[in-house]
Design an enzyme around this catalytic site. Structure first.
Site, PDB file in Angstrom:
ATOM      1  N   ARG A   9     -14.619   7.242   0.033  1.00  0.00           N
ATOM      2  CA  ARG A   9     -13.368   6.028   0.563  1.00  0.00           C
ATOM      3  C   ARG A   9     -13.108   7.650   1.655  1.00  0.00           C
ATOM      4  NH1 ARG A   9     -11.304   0.736   0.096  1.00  0.00           N
ATOM      5  NH2 ARG A   9      -9.483   1.819  -0.721  1.00  0.00           N
ATOM      6  N   LYS A  45      -8.896   3.582   5.845  1.00  0.00           N
ATOM      7  CA  LYS A  45      -7.468   3.030   5.544  1.00  0.00           C
ATOM      8  C   LYS A  45      -6.582   4.005   6.300  1.00  0.00           C
ATOM      9  CE  LYS A  45      -6.374   1.417   1.565  1.00  0.00           C
ATOM     10  NZ  LYS A  45      -5.549   0.815   1.512  1.00  0.00           N
ATOM     11  N   GLU A  89     -10.222 -11.041   6.947  1.00  0.00           N
ATOM     12  CA  GLU A  89      -9.414 -10.233   5.573  1.00  0.00           C
ATOM     13  C   GLU A  89      -7.686 -10.716   5.766  1.00  0.00           C
ATOM     14  OE1 GLU A  89      -9.629  -5.692   4.888  1.00  0.00           O
ATOM     15  OE2 GLU A  89      -8.810  -5.854   6.863  1.00  0.00           O
TER      16      GLU A  89
HETATM   17  N1  PXG Z   1      -8.060  -4.586   3.079  1.00  0.00           N
HETATM   18  C1  PXG Z   1      -6.641  -4.017   3.893  1.00  0.00           C
HETATM   19  C2  PXG Z   1      -6.348  -4.108   4.876  1.00  0.00           C
HETATM   20  C3  PXG Z   1      -6.110  -2.935   2.729  1.00  0.00           C
HETATM   21  O1  PXG Z   1      -5.164  -2.359   2.737  1.00  0.00           O
HETATM   22  C4  PXG Z   1      -7.596  -3.884   0.825  1.00  0.00           C
HETATM   23  C5  PXG Z   1      -8.471  -5.013   2.023  1.00  0.00           C
HETATM   24  C6  PXG Z   1      -8.232  -3.754  -0.850  1.00  0.00           C
HETATM   25  O2  PXG Z   1      -8.735  -3.198  -0.952  1.00  0.00           O
HETATM   26  P1  PXG Z   1      -9.434  -2.429  -2.259  1.00  0.00           P
HETATM   27  O3  PXG Z   1      -9.512  -0.636  -2.123  1.00  0.00           O
HETATM   28  O4  PXG Z   1      -7.728  -1.553  -2.753  1.00  0.00           O
HETATM   29  O5  PXG Z   1      -9.848  -3.201  -2.656  1.00  0.00           O
HETATM   30  C7  PXG Z   1      -6.641  -3.115   1.093  1.00  0.00           C
HETATM   31  C8  PXG Z   1      -6.467  -1.830   0.036  1.00  0.00           C
HETATM   32  C9  PXG Z   1      -0.532  -2.739  -0.494  1.00  0.00           C
HETATM   33  C10 PXG Z   1      -1.519  -2.079  -1.155  1.00  0.00           C
HETATM   34  O6  PXG Z   1       0.692  -1.936  -0.740  1.00  0.00           O
HETATM   35  C11 PXG Z   1      -2.212  -2.364  -0.336  1.00  0.00           C
HETATM   36  C12 PXG Z   1      -3.781  -1.853  -0.537  1.00  0.00           C
HETATM   37  C13 PXG Z   1      -3.885  -1.582  -1.803  1.00  0.00           C
HETATM   38  C14 PXG Z   1      -2.980  -1.130  -2.568  1.00  0.00           C
HETATM   39  C15 PXG Z   1      -1.877  -1.648  -2.323  1.00  0.00           C
HETATM   40  O7  PXG Z   1      -0.283  -3.630   0.129  1.00  0.00           O
HETATM   41  N2  PXG Z   1      -4.511  -1.860   0.189  1.00  0.00           N
END
Ligand code: PXG
Length: 288
Positions: free
Chosen positions: A50, A149, A182
């Site tokens: 990713r 991301k 989301e």
């Molecule tokens: N949507 C968004 C917008 C994200 O930023 C996810 C979904 C979940 O994706 P993953 O690959 O982690 O299952 C994310 C992930 C934080 C934090 O500090 C944010 C994420 C991951 C870890 C920590 O708020 N974002």
């Protein structure tokens, strides 16, 4: 704490980025949040896939190879004596001029922080979250594809603030068309008549690594999963609801916009998925 910064491990106090870095000036960069469980990095390959896709989308050349990156992630954990934790991997456009032109930034920067994270207080994993839908919409793909991301999280940050102002810990974000996309850092699932439903990437969902892991946990449990357009009405009337993310892991939602979901308690399917996920993270992953 030791931080990987552009090929070296430095003390946290010395881990500094230029004020001219476009990651800071313009949010011009990308990142991954990765979990470490019992000395295994969860789905490292998928996170690197990713990251490289995000880099391609923003025309950023990551200055090290995938092998080197994987090595640096594992070494960051080892140097910090970490067995369980959270790894933040960031690639910025690097230092350049005061002007957005990224081609005037000669050298992207890479840094890796290996630490701990607790996104939600632990009691919510058993009692469930009460969340709200917020006015700020998820960015549309026509402006900036939510698949990337990127370091520009203002959209999500505004949504998070709106949730807090409404007394909630998390926000449901809708897309331009008004369908559920989301949450601010998590994907969302509902349980309807024994099936799992979740918005697709086209609806504005990030292709979460945890989301993908839930697909395979559900398959192993013989729970059907479908990507589906979802409205707020669908969420209010779901049997169960939960969020997934690297930070959040799997967390039940028991109330949305003042409406109890199901009987207002974390449901049985959520419980099985959560248990399945917890079992899986202990055995999967890249040994550091
Ligand atoms: N949507 C968004 C917008 C994200 O930023 C996810 C979904 C979940 O994706 P993953 O690959 O982690 O299952 C994310 C992930 C934080 C934090 O500090 C944010 C994420 C991951 C870890 C920590 O708020 N974002």
């Amino acid at each position: 704490m030791k931080i990987y910064l552009d090929g070296q491990f430095v003390d946290a106090a010395d881990a500094k980025i230029s004020v001219f870095d476009h990651g800071l000036l313009y949010g011009d960069g990308i990142f991954e949040g990765i979990r470490l469980y019992g000395g295994n990095v969860f789905r490292l390959d998928e996170h690197l896939d990713r990251l490289w896709c995000s880099a391609k989308a923003i025309l950023l050349t990551i200055p090290i190879s995938r092998r080197e990156m994987a090595g640096a992630v594992c070494e960051s954990c080892r140097r910090n004596g970490l067995r369980d934790g959270y790894i933040r991997l960031v690639v910025t456009r690097g230092a350049g001029d005061l002007g957005i032109a990224p081609w005037l930034c000669p050298k992207p920067s890479v840094f890796i922080i290996a630490d701990r994270i607790a996104l939600y207080p632990p009691e919510y994993y058993t009692t469930g979250l009460s969340i709200v839908t917020v006015p700020t919409r998820r960015l549309g793909a026509a402006a900036l594809t939510p698949m990337v991301k990127s370091l520009n999280y203002l959209n999500n940050i505004l949504a998070k603030i709106e949730a807090r102002q409404a007394g909630a810990l998390e926000a449901v974000m809708l897309n331009d068309a008004g369908f559920v996309a989301e949450c601010t850092g998590d994907n969302i699932f509902i349980v309807c008549h024994g099936r799992l439903l979740t918005p697709s990437a086209q609806q504005g969902a990030l292709k979460g690594i945890t989301r993908e892991a839930i697909f395979s946990v559900a398959q192993a449990l013989s729970v059907p999963v479908e990507e589906h357009e979802l409205t707020r009405y669908d969420l209010w009337n779901a049997d169960e609801c939960f969020l997934t993310g690297t930070g959040a892991e799997v967390i039940p939602v028991v109330k949305l916009d003042g409406r109890e979901i199901g009987d207002g308690k974390p449901g049985p399917v959520t419980g099985r998925v959560l248990a399945g996920f917890r079992a899986r993270v202990l055995v999967e992953g890249t040994r550091i």
